[in-house]
Design a protein around this motif. Structure first.
Motif, PDB file in Angstrom:
ATOM      1  N   PHE A  20       3.978 -24.745 -50.756  1.00  0.00           N
ATOM      2  CA  PHE A  20       5.441 -24.703 -50.764  1.00  0.00           C
ATOM      3  C   PHE A  20       5.907 -23.671 -49.737  1.00  0.00           C
ATOM      4  N   GLU A  21       6.927 -24.024 -48.993  1.00  0.00           N
ATOM      5  CA  GLU A  21       7.441 -23.191 -47.901  1.00  0.00           C
ATOM      6  C   GLU A  21       6.314 -22.750 -46.959  1.00  0.00           C
ATOM      7  N   HIS A  76      22.708 -24.238 -50.484  1.00  0.00           N
ATOM      8  CA  HIS A  76      21.618 -23.559 -49.769  1.00  0.00           C
ATOM      9  C   HIS A  76      21.115 -24.502 -48.685  1.00  0.00           C
ATOM     10  N   GLU A  78      18.211 -24.189 -46.891  1.00  0.00           N
ATOM     11  CA  GLU A  78      16.776 -24.329 -46.638  1.00  0.00           C
ATOM     12  C   GLU A  78      16.419 -25.818 -46.776  1.00  0.00           C
ATOM     13  N   ASP A  80      14.248 -27.651 -48.023  1.00  0.00           N
ATOM     14  CA  ASP A  80      13.828 -28.288 -49.290  1.00  0.00           C
ATOM     15  C   ASP A  80      15.038 -28.771 -50.091  1.00  0.00           C
ATOM     16  N   HIS A  81      16.239 -28.315 -49.716  1.00  0.00           N
ATOM     17  CA  HIS A  81      17.460 -28.763 -50.410  1.00  0.00           C
ATOM     18  C   HIS A  81      18.463 -29.472 -49.503  1.00  0.00           C
ATOM     19  N   HIS A 144      18.379 -16.957 -51.328  1.00  0.00           N
ATOM     20  CA  HIS A 144      17.571 -16.042 -50.545  1.00  0.00           C
ATOM     21  C   HIS A 144      17.787 -16.193 -49.036  1.00  0.00           C
ATOM     22  N   ASP A 163      18.705 -20.805 -55.630  1.00  0.00           N
ATOM     23  CA  ASP A 163      17.289 -20.456 -55.798  1.00  0.00           C
ATOM     24  C   ASP A 163      17.045 -19.487 -56.958  1.00  0.00           C
ATOM     25  N   TYR A 186       7.353 -16.799 -58.216  1.00  0.00           N
ATOM     26  CA  TYR A 186       8.370 -17.366 -57.323  1.00  0.00           C
ATOM     27  C   TYR A 186       9.354 -16.268 -56.895  1.00  0.00           C
ATOM     28  N   HIS A 217      15.160 -25.134 -58.439  1.00  0.00           N
ATOM     29  CA  HIS A 217      13.747 -25.434 -58.742  1.00  0.00           C
ATOM     30  C   HIS A 217      13.503 -25.078 -60.200  1.00  0.00           C
TER      31      HIS A 217
HETATM   32 FE1  FEO Z   1      15.237 -21.038 -50.532  1.00  0.00          FE
HETATM   33 FE2  FEO Z   1      14.341 -23.590 -52.547  1.00  0.00          FE
HETATM   34  O1  FEO Z   1      14.883 -22.814 -50.946  1.00  0.00           O
END
Ligand code: FEO
Length: 386
Positions: A20-21, A76, A78, A80-81, A144, A163, A186, A217
């Motif tokens: 992840f990331e 957000h 990033e 993933d979203h 974040h 997040d 996390y 998440h």
């Molecule tokens: Fe900071 Fe789930 O992205």
């Protein structure tokens, strides 16, 4: 999945991901959460990772049942979203995108468009009415990324927390260790550097009566919220969560490990409720980081290598520095066969961190423990428990 009568879950589970990331091991996969509020006007909260656009759109359409959404709220950016913002806009060109000004700048960077003709830029405490549901936006910079907003729905008393309150693991996997284990890894892995900002956010959120937390998440939280919020208060303020000592170590040929094991036995014999041993060359790096923050006392045991600190320990210290590690008791055990200097280098590395109580006498082993070293370790165990 129903969150309330009007709020539905439309996220997806990822079991294909390796890291992840690009760095976090997620043996139980990952969830990318997305929600929709069905009211006179319909608002969708965030999209999902690029690889799950079709599944997400299917979930969304099922809940919309032929209706058209008015808003996509982007909390957000990033990927993933945010990766399916363009997919959403293609499908629903009349919907407006609601986000912070920084988020629109990032949309331009990621997708080449900042949706100038169909956007609503929101700031702290701006509101948006969907009908019954009134949304208030809360800025959450650096929780974040800098563009983050969270959203409070006063009708159902739901905080959409971006997040924050997130957790590793897909939602269709039962987590045997409970919420805190993977939520802590996390938090300290991803958000840990920004404790002050996260703590400020909690203060702002405390102005709202919250029945449910919907993070981006991990599971939706709707029972015993004080448990989760109290843990977040502890983590974001760098307070000690659990009693005990963590020993973070490296050992090349097993001699430093023997010293560490002796220290563990002495600590337990002297009444220490818990001792955690983390071999930094072998344990998941982010488990070692979360333990460093979890306990109030940490022992660093390592070898001198190339006249410096052994690489896995050096990297570990760098991770702690990066996250503003503070307010802990520290002791050092060093090993070196001809010119031990790791202890001195560790002290230099930690010099600028706040509130560290580093015990003065390092235990210096030359190759393997002597009788004197054994006595020093017994003394150290007592000093750590004082
Ligand atoms: Fe900071 Fe789930 O992205």
């Amino acid at each position: 999945m129903k969150i309330t009568n009007d709020i539905k879950y439309i996220g997806v589970n990822d079991h294909l991901i390796d890291l992840f990331e690009g760095q976090f091991d997620v043996p139980n996969g990952m969830s990318y959460n997305s929600y929709v509020i069905l009211d006179e006007k319909i608002a969708v909260f965030d999209t999902v990772d690029a690889r799950f656009g079709d599944a997400w759109m299917q979930n969304l359409k099922r809940e919309l049942n032929g209706k058209e959404p008015s808003y996509l709220i982007v909390q957000h950016m990033e990927p993933d979203h945010s990766s399916n913002i363009t997919t959403f806009k293609r499908e629903y060109p009349n919907a407006q995108i609601v986000a912070s000004d920084k988020a629109f700048l990032m949309m331009k960077q990621f997708f080449g468009s900042d949706y100038i003709d169909s956007r609503i830029v929101v700031k702290e405490n701006d509101t948006l009415s969907l009908g019954k549901h009134n949304l208030t936006f809360i800025t959450a910079p650096m929780v974040h990324w800098p563009e983050v907003i969270m959203t409070y729905d006063s009708y159902d008393k739901v905080l959409f927390s971006a997040d924050a309150f997130g957790k590793f693991g897909a939602l269709d996997v039962q987590d045997e260790d409970g919420w805190a284990c993977e939520a802590r890894r996390y938090y300290f892995g991803i958000v840990g550097k920004y404790g002050m900002q996260a703590s400020n956010l909690l203060k702002k959120a405390s102005a709202f009566e919250i029945n449910t937390i919907c993070p981006l998440h991990g599971p939706v939280l709707n029972e015993n919220l004080s448990y989760y919020i109290d843990l977040y208060k502890t983590w974001t303020s760098y307070e000690v969560e659990s009693e005990g000592v963590v020993i973070s170590y490296t050992s090349v040929y097993g001699n430093t490990k023997k010293a560490v094991e002796l220290l563990r036995d002495e600590l337990l014999e002297n009444g220490c409720p818990k001792v955690v041993l983390n071999d930094l060359a072998r344990v998941d790096k982010h488990e070692a980081i979360e333990d460093a923050f979890r306990y109030g006392t940490m022992v660093l045991a390592t070898t001198t290598y190339n006249n410096d600190i052994f690489p896995f320990m050096r990297e570990f210290l760098y991770e702690l520095l990066e996250r503003g590690y503070k307010n802990r008791k520290i002791a050092i055990i060093e090993n070196g066969s001809w010119a031990p200097s790791a202890g001195k280098k560790i002290r230099e590395a930690l010099a600028n961190l706040k509130g560290l109580d580093i015990l003065e006498a390092d235990v210096t082993i030359r190759s393997s423990m002597t009788e004197q070293n054994r006595e020093e370790i017994k003394t150290l165990a007592k000093a750590l428990l004082n």
